[in-house]
Design a protein around this motif. Structure first.
Motif, PDB file in Angstrom:
ATOM      1  N   GLY A 214       0.822  -1.211   0.000  1.00  0.00           N
ATOM      2  CA  GLY A 214       0.000   0.000   0.000  1.00  0.00           C
ATOM      3  C   GLY A 214       0.850   1.252   0.000  1.00  0.00           C
ATOM      4  O   GLY A 214       0.542   2.233  -0.699  1.00  0.00           O
ATOM      5  N   VAL A 215       1.946   1.224   0.768  1.00  0.00           N
ATOM      6  CA  VAL A 215       2.862   2.372   0.803  1.00  0.00           C
ATOM      7  C   VAL A 215       3.507   2.580  -0.566  1.00  0.00           C
ATOM      8  O   VAL A 215       3.620   3.705  -1.058  1.00  0.00           O
ATOM      9  CB  VAL A 215       3.947   2.169   1.884  1.00  0.00           C
ATOM     10  CG1 VAL A 215       5.026   3.250   1.779  1.00  0.00           C
ATOM     11  CG2 VAL A 215       3.312   2.194   3.279  1.00  0.00           C
ATOM     12  N   GLN A 216       3.895   1.467  -1.197  1.00  0.00           N
ATOM     13  CA  GLN A 216       4.500   1.576  -2.523  1.00  0.00           C
ATOM     14  C   GLN A 216       3.515   2.166  -3.526  1.00  0.00           C
ATOM     15  O   GLN A 216       3.908   2.896  -4.454  1.00  0.00           O
ATOM     16  CB  GLN A 216       4.970   0.205  -3.002  1.00  0.00           C
ATOM     17  CG  GLN A 216       5.752   0.258  -4.314  1.00  0.00           C
ATOM     18  CD  GLN A 216       6.351  -1.087  -4.692  1.00  0.00           C
ATOM     19  OE1 GLN A 216       5.936  -2.115  -4.180  1.00  0.00           O
ATOM     20  NE2 GLN A 216       7.338  -1.060  -5.568  1.00  0.00           N
ATOM     21  N   ALA A 217       2.217   1.886  -3.306  1.00  0.00           N
ATOM     22  CA  ALA A 217       1.198   2.410  -4.214  1.00  0.00           C
ATOM     23  C   ALA A 217       0.791   3.841  -3.867  1.00  0.00           C
ATOM     24  O   ALA A 217      -0.026   4.441  -4.571  1.00  0.00           O
ATOM     25  CB  ALA A 217      -0.031   1.501  -4.184  1.00  0.00           C
ATOM     26  N   GLY A 218       1.355   4.388  -2.753  1.00  0.00           N
ATOM     27  CA  GLY A 218       1.113   5.797  -2.453  1.00  0.00           C
ATOM     28  C   GLY A 218       0.380   6.093  -1.170  1.00  0.00           C
ATOM     29  O   GLY A 218       0.194   7.267  -0.815  1.00  0.00           O
ATOM     30  N   LEU A 219      -0.051   5.068  -0.409  1.00  0.00           N
ATOM     31  CA  LEU A 219      -0.765   5.316   0.842  1.00  0.00           C
ATOM     32  C   LEU A 219       0.194   5.731   1.957  1.00  0.00           C
ATOM     33  O   LEU A 219       1.325   5.240   2.017  1.00  0.00           O
ATOM     34  CB  LEU A 219      -1.504   4.057   1.291  1.00  0.00           C
ATOM     35  CG  LEU A 219      -2.843   3.726   0.633  1.00  0.00           C
ATOM     36  CD1 LEU A 219      -3.327   2.356   1.109  1.00  0.00           C
ATOM     37  CD2 LEU A 219      -3.891   4.793   0.965  1.00  0.00           C
ATOM     38  N   PRO A 220      -0.248   6.606   2.860  1.00  0.00           N
ATOM     39  CA  PRO A 220       0.567   6.882   4.056  1.00  0.00           C
ATOM     40  C   PRO A 220       0.722   5.598   4.880  1.00  0.00           C
ATOM     41  O   PRO A 220      -0.171   4.751   4.906  1.00  0.00           O
ATOM     42  CB  PRO A 220      -0.266   7.915   4.823  1.00  0.00           C
ATOM     43  CG  PRO A 220      -1.194   8.495   3.809  1.00  0.00           C
ATOM     44  CD  PRO A 220      -1.469   7.407   2.813  1.00  0.00           C
ATOM     45  N   ARG A 221       1.850   5.466   5.574  1.00  0.00           N
ATOM     46  CA  ARG A 221       2.153   4.236   6.306  1.00  0.00           C
ATOM     47  C   ARG A 221       1.073   3.866   7.327  1.00  0.00           C
ATOM     48  O   ARG A 221       0.666   2.721   7.412  1.00  0.00           O
ATOM     49  CB  ARG A 221       3.511   4.397   7.005  1.00  0.00           C
ATOM     50  CG  ARG A 221       3.863   3.324   8.023  1.00  0.00           C
ATOM     51  CD  ARG A 221       4.039   1.961   7.408  1.00  0.00           C
ATOM     52  NE  ARG A 221       5.156   1.918   6.475  1.00  0.00           N
ATOM     53  CZ  ARG A 221       5.483   0.815   5.778  1.00  0.00           C
ATOM     54  NH1 ARG A 221       4.778  -0.295   5.917  1.00  0.00           N
ATOM     55  NH2 ARG A 221       6.501   0.841   4.941  1.00  0.00           N
ATOM     56  N   ASP A 222       0.594   4.835   8.096  1.00  0.00           N
ATOM     57  CA  ASP A 222      -0.379   4.523   9.134  1.00  0.00           C
ATOM     58  C   ASP A 222      -1.681   3.984   8.556  1.00  0.00           C
ATOM     59  O   ASP A 222      -2.267   3.033   9.068  1.00  0.00           O
ATOM     60  CB  ASP A 222      -0.639   5.727  10.039  1.00  0.00           C
ATOM     61  CG  ASP A 222      -1.188   6.937   9.290  1.00  0.00           C
ATOM     62  OD1 ASP A 222      -0.984   7.036   8.053  1.00  0.00           O
ATOM     63  OD2 ASP A 222      -1.810   7.800   9.939  1.00  0.00           O
ATOM     64  N   LYS A 223      -2.118   4.587   7.457  1.00  0.00           N
ATOM     65  CA  LYS A 223      -3.346   4.115   6.822  1.00  0.00           C
ATOM     66  C   LYS A 223      -3.143   2.747   6.167  1.00  0.00           C
ATOM     67  O   LYS A 223      -4.014   1.874   6.231  1.00  0.00           O
ATOM     68  CB  LYS A 223      -3.846   5.129   5.784  1.00  0.00           C
ATOM     69  CG  LYS A 223      -4.392   6.405   6.403  1.00  0.00           C
ATOM     70  CD  LYS A 223      -5.090   7.265   5.379  1.00  0.00           C
ATOM     71  CE  LYS A 223      -5.632   8.531   6.019  1.00  0.00           C
ATOM     72  NZ  LYS A 223      -6.689   8.251   7.023  1.00  0.00           N
ATOM     73  N   ALA A 224      -2.001   2.546   5.540  1.00  0.00           N
ATOM     74  CA  ALA A 224      -1.719   1.267   4.881  1.00  0.00           C
ATOM     75  C   ALA A 224      -1.744   0.126   5.899  1.00  0.00           C
ATOM     76  O   ALA A 224      -2.331  -0.938   5.646  1.00  0.00           O
ATOM     77  CB  ALA A 224      -0.362   1.320   4.179  1.00  0.00           C
ATOM     78  N   LEU A 225      -1.140   0.348   7.054  1.00  0.00           N
ATOM     79  CA  LEU A 225      -1.106  -0.691   8.080  1.00  0.00           C
ATOM     80  C   LEU A 225      -2.495  -0.939   8.656  1.00  0.00           C
ATOM     81  O   LEU A 225      -2.898  -2.091   8.880  1.00  0.00           O
ATOM     82  CB  LEU A 225      -0.134  -0.295   9.192  1.00  0.00           C
ATOM     83  CG  LEU A 225       0.139  -1.357  10.253  1.00  0.00           C
ATOM     84  CD1 LEU A 225       0.653  -2.655   9.625  1.00  0.00           C
ATOM     85  CD2 LEU A 225       1.148  -0.840  11.281  1.00  0.00           C
ATOM     86  N   ARG A 226      -3.230   0.124   8.885  1.00  0.00           N
ATOM     87  CA  ARG A 226      -4.591  -0.030   9.412  1.00  0.00           C
ATOM     88  C   ARG A 226      -5.473  -0.797   8.431  1.00  0.00           C
ATOM     89  O   ARG A 226      -6.213  -1.701   8.814  1.00  0.00           O
ATOM     90  CB  ARG A 226      -5.183   1.362   9.674  1.00  0.00           C
ATOM     91  CG  ARG A 226      -6.581   1.337  10.272  1.00  0.00           C
ATOM     92  CD  ARG A 226      -7.109   2.750  10.414  1.00  0.00           C
ATOM     93  NE  ARG A 226      -8.459   2.772  10.933  1.00  0.00           N
ATOM     94  CZ  ARG A 226      -9.255   3.835  10.878  1.00  0.00           C
ATOM     95  NH1 ARG A 226      -8.829   4.968  10.351  1.00  0.00           N
ATOM     96  NH2 ARG A 226     -10.479   3.774  11.370  1.00  0.00           N
ATOM     97  N   TYR A 227      -5.401  -0.451   7.162  1.00  0.00           N
ATOM     98  CA  TYR A 227      -6.223  -1.125   6.152  1.00  0.00           C
ATOM     99  C   TYR A 227      -5.802  -2.577   5.986  1.00  0.00           C
ATOM    100  O   TYR A 227      -6.644  -3.470   5.823  1.00  0.00           O
ATOM    101  CB  TYR A 227      -6.123  -0.403   4.799  1.00  0.00           C
ATOM    102  CG  TYR A 227      -6.726   0.981   4.759  1.00  0.00           C
ATOM    103  CD1 TYR A 227      -7.356   1.538   5.870  1.00  0.00           C
ATOM    104  CD2 TYR A 227      -6.644   1.762   3.608  1.00  0.00           C
ATOM    105  CE1 TYR A 227      -7.893   2.816   5.827  1.00  0.00           C
ATOM    106  CE2 TYR A 227      -7.183   3.044   3.559  1.00  0.00           C
ATOM    107  CZ  TYR A 227      -7.807   3.558   4.680  1.00  0.00           C
ATOM    108  OH  TYR A 227      -8.338   4.828   4.638  1.00  0.00           O
ATOM    109  N   ALA A 228      -4.499  -2.838   6.027  1.00  0.00           N
ATOM    110  CA  ALA A 228      -4.008  -4.211   5.870  1.00  0.00           C
ATOM    111  C   ALA A 228      -4.491  -5.095   7.010  1.00  0.00           C
ATOM    112  O   ALA A 228      -4.984  -6.207   6.795  1.00  0.00           O
ATOM    113  CB  ALA A 228      -2.480  -4.214   5.809  1.00  0.00           C
TER     114      ALA A 228
END
Length: 291
Positions: A214-228
């Protein structure tokens, strides 16, 4: 009469199970021992339990004795507590030993307690095969996993014939405060260790990798981890609550020429499923070696 527990070891697994048990029997009925006295005392203070100075002292009166130690040191612990356990058998007040050590069979534990130093001198293969059991200690073998820390664990359980059914049901009730308890044949225990015992680590790796994507695709780290994390949680709940095969649920998401099938193809090209199977098998084999 209240149930009493002695927990030898105050690490993650021992503390998780005792924090569940305290909800049912209260901290005053739980005791700990640990080479790290400060660590054991901190945990005891947290749940209102007590700390004994030695393993021998801890097991003299407890109904259940939890062995929350690593497989590599279990033999030494058994040697320390064997006299107290045998004395209790003589008094017709046997303690129920609850082991969570990977690889250690009920049979091996019983023989090491029964003949002590002889089994140690003759080696593990002899101990496993030797048929002579004069005073077998009642043993329950369990394999919990770390989500027990938040009452979402899976605990597989197998018992020796010396454990009465009502006592086993009592233990099952205690353990159920930390997650699902499932009785199995002991022959499956190493496979359980490879799957649910080690499995959370594999899932954490996947969540981390999913978030990195998600981070590689452009999401902020906190949101990427929460969504994952929520995606994995929700997907697991779908498997449990719908009763559908994971393959069927996967097909519900993969529309023709869509985004999901492109991602699934990438996972298949990387041998994702084969790698996960190999990881479980490697953990299973290691569990057998530890015994």
């Amino acid at each position: 009469m209240a149930i009493t527990i002695a927990c030898i070891g105050s690490g993650n697994m021992g503390s998780a199970l005792m924090k569940g048990a305290v909800k049912i029997i209260g901290g005053e009925n739980i005791s700990f021992t640990d080479p790290n006295q400060e660590k054991a005392q901190a945990l005891a203070d947290e749940i209102g339990a007590r700390v004994f100075p030695s393993n021998y002292d801890a097991v003299k009166d407890a109904e259940f004795v939890f062995l929350a130690v690593k497989p590599q040191v279990l033999g030494t612990v058994l040697e320390e507590i064997a006299p107290a356990l045998q004395m209790r058998i003589e008094e017709k007040k046997p303690a129920i030993l609850v082991s969570m050590a990977a690889g250690w069979t009920i049979r091996k534990i019983q023989i090491l307690l029964d003949v002590g130093s002889t089994a140690k001198l003759m080696g593990p293969d002899w101990a496993e095969a030797n048929p002579a059991l004069t005073k077998p200690v009642p043993v329950v073998r369990i394999m919990p996993n770390t989500p027990a820390l938040i009452s979402q664990g899976v605990i597989a359980m197998a018992a020796s014939p010396q454990v009465p059914e009502e006592t086993l049901a009592e233990l099952e009730r205690l353990l159920s405060s930390t997650g699902i308890v499932d009785r199995i044949d002991e022959s499956y225990m190493d496979a359980v260790t490879g799957l649910s015992g080690s499995g959370p680590a594999f899932v954490y790796l996947f969540i981390e990798a999913l978030a990195d994507g998600g981070v590689q695709a452009g999401l902020p780290r906190d949101k990427a981890l929460r969504y994952a994390a929520q995606t994995v949680l929700g997907a697991a709940a779908m498997v449990k609550e719908t009763g559908k095969h994971p393959g069927e649920l996967k097909d519900m998401v993969t529309s023709p020429a869509g985004t999901t099938i492109a991602g699934v193809a990438a996972l298949e090209n990387g041998r994702f499923r084969g790698t996960v199977i190999n990881a479980v098998e490697a953990a299973y084999k290691r569990s057998k070696q530890l015994g």
